[in-house]
Design a protein around this motif. Structure first.
Motif, PDB file in Angstrom:
ATOM      1  N   CYS A  90      55.688  21.013  12.561  1.00  0.00           N
ATOM      2  CA  CYS A  90      54.830  21.752  13.499  1.00  0.00           C
ATOM      3  C   CYS A  90      55.642  22.382  14.617  1.00  0.00           C
ATOM      4  CB  CYS A  90      53.780  20.802  14.099  1.00  0.00           C
ATOM      5  SG  CYS A  90      52.289  20.642  13.110  1.00  0.00           S
ATOM      6  N   SER A 127      56.853  30.918  15.372  1.00  0.00           N
ATOM      7  CA  SER A 127      55.722  31.761  15.772  1.00  0.00           C
ATOM      8  C   SER A 127      55.977  32.377  17.144  1.00  0.00           C
ATOM      9  CB  SER A 127      54.427  30.935  15.823  1.00  0.00           C
ATOM     10  OG  SER A 127      54.087  30.457  14.550  1.00  0.00           O
ATOM     11  N   ARG A 176      50.852  35.765  10.970  1.00  0.00           N
ATOM     12  CA  ARG A 176      49.619  35.249  10.374  1.00  0.00           C
ATOM     13  C   ARG A 176      49.931  34.144   9.360  1.00  0.00           C
ATOM     14  NH1 ARG A 176      47.791  40.650  10.888  1.00  0.00           N
ATOM     15  NH2 ARG A 176      48.705  41.204   8.870  1.00  0.00           N
ATOM     16  N   LYS A 190      50.906  31.015  11.212  1.00  0.00           N
ATOM     17  CA  LYS A 190      49.734  30.389  11.824  1.00  0.00           C
ATOM     18  C   LYS A 190      48.891  29.668  10.770  1.00  0.00           C
ATOM     19  CE  LYS A 190      49.250  33.220  15.974  1.00  0.00           C
ATOM     20  NZ  LYS A 190      48.388  34.182  16.710  1.00  0.00           N
ATOM     21  N   SER A 191      48.821  30.270   9.564  1.00  0.00           N
ATOM     22  CA  SER A 191      48.083  29.635   8.473  1.00  0.00           C
ATOM     23  C   SER A 191      48.749  28.310   8.084  1.00  0.00           C
ATOM     24  CB  SER A 191      48.029  30.572   7.258  1.00  0.00           C
ATOM     25  OG  SER A 191      47.386  29.944   6.175  1.00  0.00           O
ATOM     26  N   LEU A 231      50.662  26.546   9.982  1.00  0.00           N
ATOM     27  CA  LEU A 231      50.506  25.654  11.130  1.00  0.00           C
ATOM     28  C   LEU A 231      49.129  24.988  11.125  1.00  0.00           C
ATOM     29  CD1 LEU A 231      52.055  24.683  13.600  1.00  0.00           C
ATOM     30  CD2 LEU A 231      51.081  26.574  14.893  1.00  0.00           C
ATOM     31  N   ASN A 232      48.096  25.761  10.794  1.00  0.00           N
ATOM     32  CA  ASN A 232      46.738  25.207  10.731  1.00  0.00           C
ATOM     33  C   ASN A 232      46.632  24.132   9.641  1.00  0.00           C
ATOM     34  OD1 ASN A 232      45.759  26.795  12.821  1.00  0.00           O
ATOM     35  ND2 ASN A 232      45.108  28.449  11.453  1.00  0.00           N
ATOM     36  N   LYS A 233      47.294  24.384   8.496  1.00  0.00           N
ATOM     37  CA  LYS A 233      47.285  23.406   7.407  1.00  0.00           C
ATOM     38  C   LYS A 233      47.987  22.122   7.831  1.00  0.00           C
ATOM     39  CE  LYS A 233      47.171  26.765   3.613  1.00  0.00           C
ATOM     40  NZ  LYS A 233      47.929  27.362   2.478  1.00  0.00           N
ATOM     41  N   VAL A 266      48.360  21.017  10.888  1.00  0.00           N
ATOM     42  CA  VAL A 266      47.529  20.341  11.887  1.00  0.00           C
ATOM     43  C   VAL A 266      46.431  19.545  11.190  1.00  0.00           C
ATOM     44  CG1 VAL A 266      45.852  20.693  13.731  1.00  0.00           C
ATOM     45  CG2 VAL A 266      48.009  21.949  13.758  1.00  0.00           C
ATOM     46  N   ALA A 267      45.828  20.145  10.149  1.00  0.00           N
ATOM     47  CA  ALA A 267      44.782  19.464   9.393  1.00  0.00           C
ATOM     48  C   ALA A 267      45.346  18.224   8.686  1.00  0.00           C
ATOM     49  CB  ALA A 267      44.166  20.415   8.367  1.00  0.00           C
TER      50      ALA A 267
END
Length: 232
Positions: free
Chosen positions: A61, A68, A106, A109-110, A112-114, A116-117
């Motif tokens: 992360c 990013s 983008r 960020k995608s 990164l979101n995965k 985080v999940a």
């Protein structure tokens, strides 16, 4: 008393001890204690694995966030695009560069979101497993005391049997007792069996030559199951 008779007497006393061991090990107290002990053997390793994975995800992360940030700064350099064009810059090049950077941003960020999940999921799993570990620790302590109480109830009986076994073992050749103990550890019982119709209890045929060795109260070992065989 002959070695054979001593062995048979030893096995009879050992049978009583085995019955007590089976009775205790089949008790609810022992089962609960054994369950908790088995769980705890692997619990620490699993908790450490969760910690390692959490550290790995945190590092990923941080790396993605840093990349990013770099791309965001690079895109910011093109915020005065109109002025750059007026100064003679290549419009198509600038637009292509900005689009490329935006696509990368983008994508990051995608990812990164995965991550985080996944971190959230791992954290939830860790919390649940830790709660389960604490519950098993408490179960282990509780049923260890109850199991000890069950053992304590048979302690005098077990002690008397072991005393008898020790006295009898002193009258049997050490090498035979070592072999007996090895089979006992493998949970094979009975260990000393009679010859029946020229066979061992495991159904292995015993040659006539070997059967002749059984005279005078002697014993032989089965070549298949390694039990001691005697002739009645």
């Amino acid at each position: 008393m002959s070695t054979l008779n001593t062995l048979l007497e030893y096995q009879e006393a050992d049978k009583k001890l085995l019955e007590i061991e089976k009775e205790v090990s089949s008790s609810e107290e022992y089962k609960k204690y054994a369950q908790a002990r088995k769980f705890m053997k692997s619990a620490q390793e699993r908790l450490e694995a969760y910690d390692r994975r959490a550290a790995e995800l945190k590092l990923l992360c941080e790396e993605l966030a840093a990349r990013s940030g770099e791309i965001t700064e690079a895109i910011a350099e093109y915020h005065d695009l109109d002025e750059m064009i007026e100064d003679g810059g290549d419009t198509s090049y600038y637009e292509k560069t900005v689009r490329s950077l935006s696509d990368k941003l983008r994508g990051l960020k995608s990812e990164l979101n995965k991550l985080v999940a996944e971190i959230k999921s791992v954290n939830e799993e860790y919390k649940k497993f830790r709660e389960q570990t604490i519950a098993m620790q408490n179960q282990g302590k509780e049923y260890k005391q109850k199991y000890d109480a069950v053992l304590g109830g048979r302690a005098a009986e077990v002690s008397e049997i072991k005393k008898t076994l020790e006295e009898l073992a002193g009258n049997v050749p050490a090498d035979i007792m070592q072999k007996y103990a090895a089979k006992r550890k493998e949970k094979i019982f009975p260990i000393i069996v009679p010859l029946v119709d020229g066979r061992c209890i495991c159904r292995m045929d015993i040659s006539l030559a070997r059967q002749s060795e059984l005279s005078g109260g002697k014993v032989i070992e089965c070549e298949h199951c390694r039990r001691f065989i005697y002739k009645k």
